[in-house]
Write an enzyme that holds these catalytic residues in place. Structure first.
Site, PDB file in Angstrom:
ATOM      1  N   HIS A 123       0.846  -1.193   0.000  1.00  0.00           N
ATOM      2  CA  HIS A 123       0.000   0.000   0.000  1.00  0.00           C
ATOM      3  C   HIS A 123       0.879   1.240   0.000  1.00  0.00           C
ATOM      4  CE1 HIS A 123       0.945   0.547   4.239  1.00  0.00           C
ATOM      5  NE2 HIS A 123       0.615  -0.701   4.462  1.00  0.00           N
TER       6      HIS A 123
HETATM    7  P1  TYD Z   1      -1.750  -2.617   7.277  1.00  0.00           P
HETATM    8  O1  TYD Z   1      -1.345  -1.192   7.373  1.00  0.00           O
HETATM    9  O2  TYD Z   1      -2.366  -3.078   6.004  1.00  0.00           O
HETATM   10  O3  TYD Z   1      -0.512  -3.566   7.641  1.00  0.00           O
HETATM   11  P2  TYD Z   1       0.933  -3.714   6.950  1.00  0.00           P
HETATM   12  O4  TYD Z   1       1.245  -2.462   6.238  1.00  0.00           O
HETATM   13  O5  TYD Z   1       1.843  -3.926   8.084  1.00  0.00           O
HETATM   14  O6  TYD Z   1       0.917  -4.916   6.093  1.00  0.00           O
HETATM   15  O7  TYD Z   1      -2.733  -2.933   8.501  1.00  0.00           O
HETATM   16  C1  TYD Z   1      -3.205  -4.233   8.756  1.00  0.00           C
HETATM   17  C2  TYD Z   1      -4.476  -4.110   9.581  1.00  0.00           C
HETATM   18  O8  TYD Z   1      -4.204  -3.489  10.837  1.00  0.00           O
HETATM   19  C3  TYD Z   1      -5.555  -3.280   8.913  1.00  0.00           C
HETATM   20  O9  TYD Z   1      -6.811  -3.914   9.167  1.00  0.00           O
HETATM   21  C4  TYD Z   1      -5.512  -1.953   9.640  1.00  0.00           C
HETATM   22  C5  TYD Z   1      -5.011  -2.330  11.021  1.00  0.00           C
HETATM   23  N1  TYD Z   1      -4.176  -1.272  11.622  1.00  0.00           N
HETATM   24  C6  TYD Z   1      -4.662  -0.529  12.676  1.00  0.00           C
HETATM   25  O10 TYD Z   1      -5.812  -0.724  13.136  1.00  0.00           O
HETATM   26  N2  TYD Z   1      -3.868   0.425  13.238  1.00  0.00           N
HETATM   27  C7  TYD Z   1      -2.615   0.682  12.774  1.00  0.00           C
HETATM   28  O11 TYD Z   1      -1.903   1.572  13.312  1.00  0.00           O
HETATM   29  C8  TYD Z   1      -2.121  -0.080  11.663  1.00  0.00           C
HETATM   30  C9  TYD Z   1      -0.757   0.155  11.102  1.00  0.00           C
HETATM   31  C10 TYD Z   1      -2.938  -1.049  11.125  1.00  0.00           C
END
Ligand code: TYD
Length: 138
Positions: free
Chosen positions: A52
């Site tokens: 992302h």
């Molecule tokens: P995501 O940002 O997609 O994870 P990564 O970049 O590490 O692969 O987030 C994964 C899930 O966690 C998504 O459902 C959103 C949630 N999340 C939060 O609730 N708070 C946060 O601070 C972060 C980073 C993610």
């Protein structure tokens, strides 16, 4: 802002036979104030995180333990950074697509972020990101 703004910051290190110490001061060692800290851990072998981009969020990524690769893409250029030292921080500016993989066993990826979690700040679709990224690349 582009991928060239995403640089490795050499954080302060206090070396000590009892164990080393590193610290990060918001707006002094990194170019933003810190509103949130999150970390990835217990990552299974072969897993990929990220996938992302953020519209406005600034982040600093630190390999607190172990190692992993971060692949960065600003819509024009790409680069991969191998993270394996807890005194290096990778600054990621807004509008950078990132993928993180090749996690070693026991790796911990800590992220300092400039704002609270906000799903509206994410690009989850690469095509949507590219569409907007080409407009901001100078
Ligand atoms: P995501 O940002 O997609 O994870 P990564 O970049 O590490 O692969 O987030 C994964 C899930 O966690 C998504 O459902 C959103 C949630 N999340 C939060 O609730 N708070 C946060 O601070 C972060 C980073 C993610």
């Amino acid at each position: 802002m582009s991928i060239h703004d995403c640089t490795i910051l050499d954080l302060p290190r206090i070396n000590d036979p009892r164990g080393n110490l590193t610290f990060v001061e918001a707006s002094r060692h990194i170019p933003f104030d810190i509103r949130r800290v999150y970390y990835l851990y217990d990552v299974p072998g072969g897993a990929e995180r990220g996938g992302h981009a953020h519209k406005a969020l600034h982040q600093l990524v630190i390999a607190m333990s172990g190692s992993f690769d971060i692949h960065l893409d600003d819509g024009s250029s790409k680069k991969t950074v191998h993270m394996n030292r807890s005194y290096y921080g990778l600054y990621i500016c807004p509008m950078i697509w990132r993928e993180i993989d090749n996690f070693s066993s026991g790796a911990v990826c800590m992220v300092l972020a400039s704002d609270y979690y906000d799903e509206l700040d994410y690009y989850r679709q690469y095509a949507e990101f590219i569409n907007d990224a080409v407009k901001v690349i100078k």
